[in-house]
Design a protein around this motif. Structure first.
Motif, mmCIF file in Angstrom:
data_model
loop_
_atom_site.group_PDB
_atom_site.id
_atom_site.type_symbol
_atom_site.label_atom_id
_atom_site.label_comp_id
_atom_site.label_asym_id
_atom_site.label_seq_id
_atom_site.Cartn_x
_atom_site.Cartn_y
_atom_site.Cartn_z
ATOM 1 N N VAL A 1 -42.438 29.260 -30.903
ATOM 2 C CA VAL A 1 -41.520 28.815 -31.951
ATOM 3 C C VAL A 1 -42.057 27.537 -32.597
ATOM 4 O O VAL A 1 -42.445 26.593 -31.896
ATOM 5 N N PHE A 2 -42.075 27.526 -33.935
ATOM 6 C CA PHE A 2 -42.549 26.374 -34.688
ATOM 7 C C PHE A 2 -41.481 25.955 -35.690
ATOM 8 O O PHE A 2 -40.801 26.797 -36.272
ATOM 9 N N LEU A 3 -41.341 24.639 -35.871
ATOM 10 C CA LEU A 3 -40.417 24.090 -36.862
ATOM 11 C C LEU A 3 -41.208 23.640 -38.080
ATOM 12 O O LEU A 3 -42.191 22.902 -37.954
ATOM 13 N N THR A 4 -40.794 24.082 -39.260
ATOM 14 C CA THR A 4 -41.505 23.724 -40.486
ATOM 15 C C THR A 4 -41.003 22.379 -41.022
ATOM 16 O O THR A 4 -40.089 21.764 -40.466
ATOM 17 N N ASP A 5 -41.587 21.951 -42.116
ATOM 18 C CA ASP A 5 -41.288 20.659 -42.716
ATOM 19 C C ASP A 5 -39.817 20.586 -43.130
ATOM 20 O O ASP A 5 -39.351 21.373 -43.951
ATOM 21 N N ASN B 1 -47.054 37.506 -36.778
ATOM 22 C CA ASN B 1 -47.696 37.900 -35.513
ATOM 23 C C ASN B 1 -46.794 37.514 -34.349
ATOM 24 O O ASN B 1 -45.641 37.917 -34.301
ATOM 25 N N LYS B 2 -47.284 36.680 -33.439
ATOM 26 C CA LYS B 2 -46.490 36.256 -32.279
ATOM 27 C C LYS B 2 -45.872 34.875 -32.465
ATOM 28 O O LYS B 2 -45.452 34.235 -31.500
ATOM 29 N N ASN B 3 -45.801 34.420 -33.693
ATOM 30 C CA ASN B 3 -45.233 33.110 -33.989
ATOM 31 C C ASN B 3 -43.915 33.265 -34.754
ATOM 32 O O ASN B 3 -43.807 34.077 -35.671
ATOM 33 N N LEU B 4 -42.937 32.461 -34.366
ATOM 34 C CA LEU B 4 -41.653 32.417 -35.046
ATOM 35 C C LEU B 4 -41.518 31.053 -35.704
ATOM 36 O O LEU B 4 -41.515 30.027 -35.021
ATOM 37 N N HIS B 5 -41.430 31.034 -37.026
ATOM 38 C CA HIS B 5 -41.311 29.788 -37.783
ATOM 39 C C HIS B 5 -39.861 29.612 -38.224
ATOM 40 O O HIS B 5 -39.287 30.490 -38.866
ATOM 41 N N LEU B 6 -39.281 28.462 -37.883
ATOM 42 C CA LEU B 6 -37.898 28.149 -38.251
ATOM 43 C C LEU B 6 -37.893 27.051 -39.313
ATOM 44 O O LEU B 6 -38.506 26.001 -39.132
ATOM 45 N N SER B 7 -37.180 27.313 -40.419
ATOM 46 C CA SER B 7 -37.104 26.355 -41.522
ATOM 47 C C SER B 7 -35.652 25.952 -41.740
ATOM 48 O O SER B 7 -34.796 26.814 -41.944
ATOM 49 N N PRO B 8 -35.342 24.658 -41.674
ATOM 50 C CA PRO B 8 -33.947 24.221 -41.857
ATOM 51 C C PRO B 8 -33.462 24.450 -43.275
ATOM 52 O O PRO B 8 -34.199 24.269 -44.245
ATOM 53 N N VAL B 9 -32.206 24.876 -43.410
ATOM 54 C CA VAL B 9 -31.575 25.115 -44.705
ATOM 55 C C VAL B 9 -30.899 23.829 -45.171
ATOM 56 O O VAL B 9 -30.115 23.230 -44.432
ATOM 57 N N TRP C 1 -44.408 35.289 -53.256
ATOM 58 C CA TRP C 1 -45.008 35.466 -51.942
ATOM 59 C C TRP C 1 -45.887 34.274 -51.572
ATOM 60 O O TRP C 1 -45.951 33.871 -50.406
ATOM 61 N N TYR C 2 -46.554 33.697 -52.561
ATOM 62 C CA TYR C 2 -47.372 32.512 -52.299
ATOM 63 C C TYR C 2 -46.493 31.347 -51.844
ATOM 64 O O TYR C 2 -46.818 30.630 -50.892
ATOM 65 N N THR C 3 -45.371 31.149 -52.535
ATOM 66 C CA THR C 3 -44.439 30.088 -52.150
ATOM 67 C C THR C 3 -43.874 30.339 -50.755
ATOM 68 O O THR C 3 -43.734 29.420 -49.937
ATOM 69 N N TYR C 4 -43.553 31.587 -50.484
ATOM 70 C CA TYR C 4 -43.031 31.969 -49.172
ATOM 71 C C TYR C 4 -44.037 31.634 -48.065
ATOM 72 O O TYR C 4 -43.689 31.030 -47.044
ATOM 73 N N GLU C 5 -45.293 31.988 -48.294
ATOM 74 C CA GLU C 5 -46.332 31.710 -47.299
ATOM 75 C C GLU C 5 -46.547 30.209 -47.114
ATOM 76 O O GLU C 5 -46.803 29.735 -46.016
ATOM 77 N N SER C 6 -46.422 29.449 -48.216
ATOM 78 C CA SER C 6 -46.741 28.026 -48.173
ATOM 79 C C SER C 6 -45.645 27.182 -47.542
ATOM 80 O O SER C 6 -45.930 26.204 -46.843
ATOM 81 N N PHE C 7 -44.377 27.547 -47.790
ATOM 82 C CA PHE C 7 -43.276 26.674 -47.381
ATOM 83 C C PHE C 7 -42.395 27.235 -46.271
ATOM 84 O O PHE C 7 -41.483 26.552 -45.809
ATOM 85 N N MET C 8 -42.638 28.452 -45.843
ATOM 86 C CA MET C 8 -41.811 29.044 -44.806
ATOM 87 C C MET C 8 -42.544 29.231 -43.476
ATOM 88 O O MET C 8 -41.972 29.724 -42.518
ATOM 89 N N MET C 9 -43.810 28.834 -43.434
ATOM 90 C CA MET C 9 -44.560 28.940 -42.186
ATOM 91 C C MET C 9 -45.740 27.983 -42.215
ATOM 92 O O MET C 9 -46.230 27.613 -43.277
ATOM 93 N N HIS C 10 -46.169 27.580 -41.023
ATOM 94 C CA HIS C 10 -47.324 26.705 -40.891
ATOM 95 C C HIS C 10 -48.606 27.517 -40.998
ATOM 96 O O HIS C 10 -48.713 28.606 -40.423
ATOM 97 N N GLN C 11 -49.570 26.953 -41.736
ATOM 98 C CA GLN C 11 -50.833 27.648 -41.902
ATOM 99 C C GLN C 11 -51.758 27.442 -40.701
ATOM 100 O O GLN C 11 -52.580 28.297 -40.388
ATOM 101 N N GLU C 12 -51.634 26.297 -40.023
ATOM 102 C CA GLU C 12 -52.467 26.001 -38.858
ATOM 103 C C GLU C 12 -51.571 25.545 -37.701
ATOM 104 O O GLU C 12 -51.540 24.366 -37.343
ATOM 105 N N PRO C 13 -50.823 26.446 -37.108
ATOM 106 C CA PRO C 13 -49.880 26.060 -36.042
ATOM 107 C C PRO C 13 -50.555 25.474 -34.802
ATOM 108 O O PRO C 13 -49.927 24.717 -34.061
ATOM 109 N N GLU C 14 -51.815 25.802 -34.599
ATOM 110 C CA GLU C 14 -52.491 25.292 -33.404
ATOM 111 C C GLU C 14 -52.709 23.783 -33.458
ATOM 112 O O GLU C 14 -52.969 23.142 -32.435
#
Length: 321
Positions: free
Chosen positions: A15-19, A162-170, A255-268
């Protein structure tokens, strides 16, 4: 207690928390069926979104289907009122709070059908040709961003990759209702009758008049509440709209905005979160107070302290032996 085979773990995710500094709003259209969203596929993609960030007012313009269940006479009447309205033309005020106007051409935005030799016209189901510029073709939906208060629920938007769950606060949930700007514009029209016109197409300007609101017989608490509401209405009127474009959800930009702001690009590269509460304390906070059967008078914290002393005493006896 059943074995773990009765309740197997079928999947596990990191589980990852976004900005949390990014503003994310959930729009709810209360009178719209979820099977018919406002988008390109249904030919009702919103034409504009506007917002007053300080007072939290939000409006969306959505196209009206003029080819079914549409009263052409009223459409022309309301559209003409919107076109000639002082508020629509000069960015004036609609409604009680003022400033609830799109301003300029936004109130009448919408596509036109260009026909050779006939100018801009629209051909409706009844084969009647009407001037598209005078037809009401958009409806405004409005809502307000409610300021967050202590104790409010925290909503998250979940995205799986994949196996990552990204949570973004509303940031806020905004409920939209139809706005009646066309009725305000129509109500404004009689004020221009009988006045001198600059030209045949432009009605005379309505005079700006201050509205004096008096509150009588209110208690102190009610007076403060009314005063606060009037102050908010004044701020709504003074704040200017800020307009935004609308990108359909099925476009590449969306879709670009979704990828950029709803998940981390480098979670590691993200740091791991560490809890500041142990499992026992967590269960106590999530459950009803625990009671020690041997000492019913001891509950919760007192029961845990009693058991801790018993464990410490037992450990000391074992060390002495």
């Amino acid at each position: 207690m059943g074995s773990s085979d009765d309740d197997p773990v079928v999947a596990s995710y990191d589980v990852f928390l976004t900005d949390s500094e990014i503003s994310r709003f959930v729009f709810q259209y209360l009178d719209r069926d979820e099977e018919f969203p406002y988008n390109d596929r249904n030919n009702q993609r919103p034409t504009q979104l506007r917002m007053k960030a300080r007072t939290g007012i939000v409006e969306v313009d959505v196209p009206i289907n003029t080819r079914g269940n549409y009263d052409v006479n009223k459409g022309l009447r309301y559209g003409e009122a919107m076109k000639k309205s002082r508020s629509s033309r000069d960015g004036g005020a609609y409604g009680m709070s003022g400033g609830f106007t799109a301003g300029g051409a936004a109130a009448n935005s919408g596509g036109r059908v260009k026909m050779e030799g006939n100018g801009d016209v629209e051909i409706l189901d009844n084969k009647r040709a009407v001037d598209s510029a005078s037809l009401m073709r958009t409806q405004s939906l409005g809502g307000r961003v409610k300021p967050a208060e202590e104790g409010d629920p925290v909503y998250m938007l979940a995205t799986f990759k994949n196996k990552n769950l990204h949570l973004s606060p509303v940031s806020s949930v905004v409920q939209f209702h139809p706005q009646l700007h066309h009725l305000d514009a129509l109500d404004e029209m009689p004020k221009a009758k009988g006045r001198k016109r600059d030209d045949d197409d432009r009605p005379a300007e309505s005079e700006a008049r201050a509205i004096d609101i008096k509150v009588k017989g209110a208690e102190d608490g009610e007076t403060n509440m009314v005063g606060g509401n009037l102050d908010l209405l004044k701020k709504m009127q003074e704040e200017k709209w800020k307009s935004y474009g609308w990108i359909d959800a099925e476009t590449e930009d969306a879709w670009y905005t979704y990828e950029s702001f709803m998940m981390h690009q480098e979670p590691e590269t993200l740091p791991s979160m560490e809890t500041n509460i142990n499992s026992e304390d967590y269960l106590d906070k999530m459950s009803a107070p625990r009671i020690d059967p041997a000492r019913p008078d001891l509950t919760g914290w007192a029961m845990k302290e009693n058991r801790r002393r018993q464990r410490d005493g037992a450990s000391q006896n074992e060390n002495e032996q």
